[in-house]
Motif scaffolding. Structure first.
Motif, mmCIF file in Angstrom:
data_model
loop_
_atom_site.group_PDB
_atom_site.id
_atom_site.type_symbol
_atom_site.label_atom_id
_atom_site.label_comp_id
_atom_site.label_asym_id
_atom_site.label_seq_id
_atom_site.Cartn_x
_atom_site.Cartn_y
_atom_site.Cartn_z
ATOM 1 N N ARG A 1 0.821 -1.208 0.000
ATOM 2 C CA ARG A 1 0.000 0.000 0.000
ATOM 3 C C ARG A 1 0.854 1.255 0.000
ATOM 4 O O ARG A 1 0.445 2.301 -0.494
ATOM 5 C CB ARG A 1 -0.947 -0.009 1.195
ATOM 6 C CG ARG A 1 -2.034 -1.036 1.034
ATOM 7 C CD ARG A 1 -3.159 -0.920 2.038
ATOM 8 N NE ARG A 1 -2.910 -0.061 3.158
ATOM 9 C CZ ARG A 1 -3.049 -0.419 4.420
ATOM 10 N NH1 ARG A 1 -3.421 -1.622 4.737
ATOM 11 N NH2 ARG A 1 -2.823 0.438 5.383
ATOM 12 N N GLY A 2 2.063 1.171 0.566
ATOM 13 C CA GLY A 2 2.967 2.311 0.591
ATOM 14 C C GLY A 2 3.780 2.470 -0.682
ATOM 15 O O GLY A 2 4.625 3.358 -0.762
ATOM 16 N N GLY A 3 3.541 1.605 -1.659
ATOM 17 C CA GLY A 3 4.256 1.708 -2.935
ATOM 18 C C GLY A 3 5.659 1.133 -2.910
ATOM 19 O O GLY A 3 6.427 1.342 -3.836
ATOM 20 N N LYS A 4 5.989 0.408 -1.874
ATOM 21 C CA LYS A 4 7.326 -0.199 -1.752
ATOM 22 C C LYS A 4 7.236 -1.659 -2.208
ATOM 23 O O LYS A 4 7.328 -2.593 -1.422
ATOM 24 C CB LYS A 4 7.824 -0.089 -0.318
ATOM 25 C CG LYS A 4 7.974 1.354 0.124
ATOM 26 C CD LYS A 4 8.414 1.452 1.561
ATOM 27 C CE LYS A 4 8.547 2.921 1.953
ATOM 28 N NZ LYS A 4 8.985 3.085 3.325
ATOM 29 N N PHE A 5 7.062 -1.828 -3.508
ATOM 30 C CA PHE A 5 6.745 -3.134 -4.055
ATOM 31 C C PHE A 5 7.891 -4.138 -3.946
ATOM 32 O O PHE A 5 7.659 -5.295 -3.605
ATOM 33 C CB PHE A 5 6.268 -2.988 -5.504
ATOM 34 C CG PHE A 5 5.157 -1.979 -5.642
ATOM 35 C CD1 PHE A 5 3.979 -2.121 -4.926
ATOM 36 C CD2 PHE A 5 5.299 -0.871 -6.456
ATOM 37 C CE1 PHE A 5 2.954 -1.191 -5.030
ATOM 38 C CE2 PHE A 5 4.285 0.060 -6.578
ATOM 39 C CZ PHE A 5 3.111 -0.102 -5.860
ATOM 40 N N ALA A 6 9.102 -3.732 -4.213
ATOM 41 C CA ALA A 6 10.245 -4.648 -4.100
ATOM 42 C C ALA A 6 10.421 -5.102 -2.653
ATOM 43 O O ALA A 6 10.705 -6.278 -2.387
ATOM 44 C CB ALA A 6 11.522 -3.993 -4.623
ATOM 45 N N GLU A 7 10.239 -4.176 -1.723
ATOM 46 C CA GLU A 7 10.348 -4.535 -0.305
ATOM 47 C C GLU A 7 9.223 -5.483 0.109
ATOM 48 O O GLU A 7 9.438 -6.406 0.908
ATOM 49 C CB GLU A 7 10.313 -3.280 0.558
ATOM 50 C CG GLU A 7 11.564 -2.435 0.441
ATOM 51 C CD GLU A 7 11.455 -1.153 1.255
ATOM 52 O OE1 GLU A 7 10.991 -1.219 2.414
ATOM 53 O OE2 GLU A 7 11.826 -0.093 0.723
ATOM 54 N N ALA A 8 8.042 -5.278 -0.437
ATOM 55 C CA ALA A 8 6.912 -6.164 -0.125
ATOM 56 C C ALA A 8 7.207 -7.587 -0.585
ATOM 57 O O ALA A 8 6.966 -8.551 0.143
ATOM 58 C CB ALA A 8 5.630 -5.650 -0.780
ATOM 59 N N VAL A 9 7.761 -7.724 -1.783
ATOM 60 C CA VAL A 9 8.126 -9.047 -2.286
ATOM 61 C C VAL A 9 9.158 -9.683 -1.362
ATOM 62 O O VAL A 9 9.029 -10.838 -0.957
ATOM 63 C CB VAL A 9 8.653 -8.967 -3.740
ATOM 64 C CG1 VAL A 9 9.265 -10.294 -4.177
ATOM 65 C CG2 VAL A 9 7.534 -8.558 -4.688
ATOM 66 N N ALA A 10 10.174 -8.927 -0.998
ATOM 67 C CA ALA A 10 11.241 -9.454 -0.137
ATOM 68 C C ALA A 10 10.702 -9.900 1.217
ATOM 69 O O ALA A 10 11.089 -10.956 1.727
ATOM 70 C CB ALA A 10 12.338 -8.408 0.046
ATOM 71 N N GLU A 11 9.815 -9.130 1.798
ATOM 72 C CA GLU A 11 9.261 -9.480 3.113
ATOM 73 C C GLU A 11 8.434 -10.755 3.047
ATOM 74 O O GLU A 11 8.493 -11.579 3.959
ATOM 75 C CB GLU A 11 8.425 -8.338 3.682
ATOM 76 C CG GLU A 11 9.251 -7.201 4.222
ATOM 77 C CD GLU A 11 10.171 -7.617 5.362
ATOM 78 O OE1 GLU A 11 9.712 -8.290 6.305
ATOM 79 O OE2 GLU A 11 11.356 -7.251 5.318
ATOM 80 N N THR A 12 7.666 -10.925 1.978
ATOM 81 C CA THR A 12 6.851 -12.141 1.891
ATOM 82 C C THR A 12 7.714 -13.379 1.708
ATOM 83 O O THR A 12 7.303 -14.476 2.068
ATOM 84 C CB THR A 12 5.822 -12.073 0.750
ATOM 85 O OG1 THR A 12 6.495 -11.955 -0.507
ATOM 86 C CG2 THR A 12 4.852 -10.923 0.947
#
Length: 89
Positions: free
Chosen positions: A4-15
């Motif tokens: 939701r914050g637009g941090k898509f690469a970080e979202a992938v890494a966290e999952t």
């Protein structure tokens, strides 16, 4: 939150830190990952990730709201609309 914050690469890494990816939490994480991958222009990977998410969603939940569902709803309708759609909400 990262999606939701637009941090898509970080979202992938966290999952990718979630182990094992199964059940409700795993399915939600994979959906968020797929949406993030799509935003990153990784369409083919996003489709693969969505297929992985679909594979771990219990059949009785994956067919709710469709002609394929048989029997009563196993969870309250409010739970379905919030919990299973929360990444996009």
């Amino acid at each position: 939150a990262l999606y939701r914050g637009g941090k898509f690469a970080e979202a992938v890494a966290e999952t990718k830190k979630i182990d094992p990816l199964n059940g409700h939490v795993g399915a939600l994480a994979l959906v968020a990952r797929a949406m993030s991958e799509e935003k990153l222009g990784q369409h083919a990977q996003a489709l693969r990730t969505l297929a992985d998410a679909e594979a771990i969603i219990p059949r009785e939940l994956s067919t709710l709201g469709t002609d394929k569902h048989q029997g009563r709803a196993i969870v309250p309708r409010d739970t379905i609309s919030v919990d299973w759609l929360i990444p996009e909400v």
